[in-house]
Design a protein around this motif. Structure first.
Motif, PDB file in Angstrom:
ATOM      1  N   ASP A   7       0.827  -1.217   0.000  1.00 24.43           N
ATOM      2  CA  ASP A   7       0.000   0.000   0.000  1.00 24.43           C
ATOM      3  C   ASP A   7       0.855   1.257   0.000  1.00 24.43           C
ATOM      4  O   ASP A   7       1.991   1.261   0.478  1.00 24.43           O
ATOM      5  N   ASP A   8       0.260   2.335  -0.484  1.00 23.86           N
ATOM      6  CA  ASP A   8       0.888   3.649  -0.391  1.00 23.86           C
ATOM      7  C   ASP A   8       0.631   4.229   0.999  1.00 23.86           C
ATOM      8  O   ASP A   8      -0.349   3.876   1.660  1.00 23.86           O
ATOM      9  N   MET A   9       1.509   5.110   1.392  1.00 19.54           N
ATOM     10  CA  MET A   9       1.327   5.864   2.621  1.00 19.54           C
ATOM     11  C   MET A   9       1.269   7.339   2.255  1.00 19.54           C
ATOM     12  O   MET A   9       2.024   7.803   1.395  1.00 19.54           O
ATOM     13  N   VAL A  10       0.382   8.062   2.895  1.00 19.00           N
ATOM     14  CA  VAL A  10       0.264   9.504   2.710  1.00 19.00           C
ATOM     15  C   VAL A  10       0.563  10.146   4.056  1.00 19.00           C
ATOM     16  O   VAL A  10       0.024   9.723   5.085  1.00 19.00           O
ATOM     17  N   TRP A  11       1.430  11.159   4.069  1.00 18.02           N
ATOM     18  CA  TRP A  11       1.775  11.860   5.293  1.00 18.02           C
ATOM     19  C   TRP A  11       2.202  13.284   4.968  1.00 18.02           C
ATOM     20  O   TRP A  11       2.498  13.603   3.832  1.00 18.02           O
ATOM     21  N   ARG A  12       2.219  14.106   5.977  1.00 21.54           N
ATOM     22  CA  ARG A  12       2.690  15.484   5.846  1.00 21.54           C
ATOM     23  C   ARG A  12       4.134  15.523   6.293  1.00 21.54           C
ATOM     24  O   ARG A  12       4.452  15.181   7.428  1.00 21.54           O
ATOM     25  N   SER A  13       5.020  15.915   5.393  1.00 26.86           N
ATOM     26  CA  SER A  13       6.444  16.020   5.695  1.00 26.86           C
ATOM     27  C   SER A  13       6.788  17.460   6.034  1.00 26.86           C
ATOM     28  O   SER A  13       6.660  18.350   5.180  1.00 26.86           O
ATOM     29  N   ALA A  14       7.223  17.681   7.270  1.00 30.59           N
ATOM     30  CA  ALA A  14       7.666  19.022   7.667  1.00 30.59           C
ATOM     31  C   ALA A  14       8.946  19.381   6.920  1.00 30.59           C
ATOM     32  O   ALA A  14       9.137  20.529   6.522  1.00 30.59           O
ATOM     33  N   ALA A  15       9.820  18.388   6.701  1.00 26.40           N
ATOM     34  CA  ALA A  15      11.087  18.653   6.003  1.00 26.40           C
ATOM     35  C   ALA A  15      10.841  19.092   4.562  1.00 26.40           C
ATOM     36  O   ALA A  15      11.500  20.012   4.065  1.00 26.40           O
ATOM     37  N   ALA A  16       9.895  18.448   3.888  1.00 25.21           N
ATOM     38  CA  ALA A  16       9.584  18.802   2.503  1.00 25.21           C
ATOM     39  C   ALA A  16       8.561  19.926   2.413  1.00 25.21           C
ATOM     40  O   ALA A  16       8.396  20.545   1.358  1.00 25.21           O
ATOM     41  N   GLY A  17       7.838  20.171   3.511  1.00 28.46           N
ATOM     42  CA  GLY A  17       6.840  21.231   3.544  1.00 28.46           C
ATOM     43  C   GLY A  17       5.595  20.944   2.733  1.00 28.46           C
ATOM     44  O   GLY A  17       4.949  21.862   2.241  1.00 28.46           O
ATOM     45  N   ARG A  18       5.256  19.659   2.607  1.00 28.96           N
ATOM     46  CA  ARG A  18       4.066  19.316   1.825  1.00 28.96           C
ATOM     47  C   ARG A  18       3.601  17.898   2.144  1.00 28.96           C
ATOM     48  O   ARG A  18       4.296  17.142   2.814  1.00 28.96           O
ATOM     49  N   GLU A  19       2.427  17.579   1.615  1.00 33.00           N
ATOM     50  CA  GLU A  19       1.911  16.223   1.742  1.00 33.00           C
ATOM     51  C   GLU A  19       2.684  15.325   0.791  1.00 33.00           C
ATOM     52  O   GLU A  19       2.992  15.698  -0.346  1.00 33.00           O
ATOM     53  N   MET A  20       2.997  14.138   1.258  1.00 34.80           N
ATOM     54  CA  MET A  20       3.770  13.168   0.477  1.00 34.80           C
ATOM     55  C   MET A  20       2.950  11.892   0.312  1.00 34.80           C
ATOM     56  O   MET A  20       2.099  11.581   1.144  1.00 34.80           O
ATOM     57  N   ARG A  21       3.255  11.159  -0.750  1.00 38.39           N
ATOM     58  CA  ARG A  21       2.639   9.847  -0.986  1.00 38.39           C
ATOM     59  C   ARG A  21       3.719   8.969  -1.602  1.00 38.39           C
ATOM     60  O   ARG A  21       4.385   9.370  -2.552  1.00 38.39           O
ATOM     61  N   ALA A  22       3.893   7.764  -1.042  1.00 36.37           N
ATOM     62  CA  ALA A  22       4.891   6.830  -1.569  1.00 36.37           C
ATOM     63  C   ALA A  22       4.531   5.416  -1.129  1.00 36.37           C
ATOM     64  O   ALA A  22       3.847   5.229  -0.111  1.00 36.37           O
ATOM     65  N   PRO A  23       5.003   4.415  -1.861  1.00 35.48           N
ATOM     66  CA  PRO A  23       4.771   3.028  -1.452  1.00 35.48           C
ATOM     67  C   PRO A  23       5.469   2.731  -0.120  1.00 35.48           C
ATOM     68  O   PRO A  23       6.613   3.136   0.095  1.00 35.48           O
ATOM     69  N   ARG A  24       4.762   2.045   0.754  1.00 34.49           N
ATOM     70  CA  ARG A  24       5.344   1.716   2.060  1.00 34.49           C
ATOM     71  C   ARG A  24       6.637   0.906   1.922  1.00 34.49           C
ATOM     72  O   ARG A  24       7.560   1.098   2.713  1.00 34.49           O
ATOM     73  N   GLY A  25       6.691   0.007   0.953  1.00 29.20           N
ATOM     74  CA  GLY A  25       7.916  -0.776   0.763  1.00 29.20           C
ATOM     75  C   GLY A  25       9.119   0.123   0.527  1.00 29.20           C
ATOM     76  O   GLY A  25      10.207  -0.108   1.065  1.00 29.20           O
ATOM     77  N   LEU A  26       8.950   1.168  -0.258  1.00 28.80           N
ATOM     78  CA  LEU A  26      10.028   2.129  -0.498  1.00 28.80           C
ATOM     79  C   LEU A  26      10.365   2.885   0.782  1.00 28.80           C
ATOM     80  O   LEU A  26      11.539   3.089   1.113  1.00 28.80           O
ATOM     81  N   LEU A  27       9.347   3.281   1.529  1.00 30.69           N
ATOM     82  CA  LEU A  27       9.573   4.037   2.760  1.00 30.69           C
ATOM     83  C   LEU A  27      10.254   3.196   3.831  1.00 30.69           C
ATOM     84  O   LEU A  27      11.106   3.701   4.575  1.00 30.69           O
TER      85      LEU A  27
END
Length: 182
Positions: free
Chosen positions: A117-137
């Motif tokens: 599954d993908d994960m969606v989160w807010r990254s303070a470091a990137a300053g935006r909402e992120m979406r990426a595959p959990r396996g990659l994360l």
């Protein structure tokens, strides 16, 4: 560059990397404990400044990712202050032991479906909402640990202490590791 396929990152991989993480942390902290507090806090030109600061940042990163992966409480300080997560080494060391136990327990619960599954989160470091595959994360999570432990290993080695082997196949219970111990 293509993203890794979900089949590359499996629950067995997560379990193995959690075991490697815990063992390497035991080795690094044992070596760091043989140094004086002054030596652990000497500015050594590392990105997070000192051995102590880098160990704090590493735990900070683990806690941040595990807040996303497993609902842990987020660190109380921002990434820019992560080198000050703990002031006392013994408290930092105990927090590391506790985190490694919880990471290993989480690893035992990871499934192929969760990794896919993908994960969606807010990254303070990137300053935006992120979406990426959990396996990659999860791969990033373990890579971040290895990266900063490598820095600490170099700093500890330069300070005159040894951590022992760091190669994955020599550390975890693998056929290569078992063969080398015969």
């Amino acid at each position: 560059m293509d993203e890794p396929s979900a089949s590359m990152i499996s629950p067995a991989f997560v379990d193995m990397m959690a075991a490697y993480n815990a063992e390497m942390n035991r080795r690094v902290y044992a070596a760091a404990a043989r140094l004086s507090d002054h030596e652990r806090r000497l500015p050594r030109g590392a990105f997070w400044g000192t051995i102590h600061g880098t160990l704090c940042h590493l735990l900070w990163g683990d806690r941040m990712w595990m807040s996303r992966f497993d609902g842990w409480e987020k660190p109380a300080v921002a990434i820019t202050d992560s080198a000050t997560l703990f002031s006392a080494f013994d408290e930092l060391q105990q927090a590391r032991i506790d985190a490694d136990g919880k990471i290993s327990a989480w690893a035992g619960r990871v499934s192929d479906a969760w990794l896919a599954d993908d994960m969606v989160w807010r990254s303070a470091a990137a300053g935006r909402e992120m979406r990426a595959p959990r396996g990659l994360l999860v791969t990033h999570f373990f890579n971040h640990q290895t990266h900063h432990r490598g820095q600490v290993h170099a700093l500890i080695t330069a300070a005159g202490e040894k951590t022992g082997d760091t190669d994955l196949f020599l550390v975890v219970n693998s056929p290569a590791a078992a063969a080398s111990q015969r």
